[in-house]
Design an enzyme around this catalytic site. Sequence first.
Site, short mmCIF file in Angstrom:
data_model
loop_
_atom_site.label_atom_id
_atom_site.label_comp_id
_atom_site.label_asym_id
_atom_site.label_seq_id
_atom_site.Cartn_x
_atom_site.Cartn_y
_atom_site.Cartn_z
CG ASP A 184 -3.05 52.95 -53.98
OD1 ASP A 184 -3.66 51.58 -54.31
OD2 ASP A 184 -1.49 52.91 -54.19
CG ASP A 219 0.18 47.59 -51.93
OD1 ASP A 219 0.03 47.01 -51.04
OD2 ASP A 219 -0.02 46.86 -53.32
CG ASP A 228 1.68 54.82 -53.78
OD1 ASP A 228 0.55 54.30 -54.10
OD2 ASP A 228 2.31 54.06 -54.06
MG LIG Z 1 -0.30 52.21 -54.29
#
Ligand SMILES: [Mg+2]
Length: 182
Positions: free
Chosen positions: A9, A11, A138
Amino acid sequence: MAAKLILLDQDGVLADFEQGVRQRWQLTYQQPLPLPERRHFYLREDMAPQYHQQLTQIYSSKGFFASLPPMNQGIQAARRLLEAGHDVRICTSPIDDYHYCVSEKFDWVARYLGDEWLNRIILAKDKTWIRGDILIDDKPMISGSLKPQWQHWICDQPYNRNATNIHRVNWQKPESWSELLQ
Ligand SMILES: [Mg+2]
């Protein structure tokens, strides 16, 4: 470990989204981000409703995504995973107001990882459609319309510590991901 398809991922894993919001909020509104504590994945859920519109404006503003600082050790980790022989891709979902976000995500990858990584970007609003062995992300719950083929490893952040029974990666703790380098 045999070579894997690893989806990273962007961000919160490579780019420090939260720090970027704090910096731009300070710059724009001349005061710190009014955020008492981090508990939810989405910043807005930890902020009082009167700030939501300002937050949306930050995300949508020109230059926001391009100026996100890199996560500590994230860039080095991405390079090391590639060097270890894995096929590493950046799997990222643009925000709904995509106008600056999409192009600036590419700018960011070129700047911090190099032009050769531009071919490794996969934009997907639904990550369950993307093939892979491992997705390092995240976000605590990644849902979509398909059953994912990848295994989700969570990238450790203060706002996702409630997620248990999941492999947790912290770039600054080599033991949490060094099995990928063996
Ligand atoms: Mg993310």
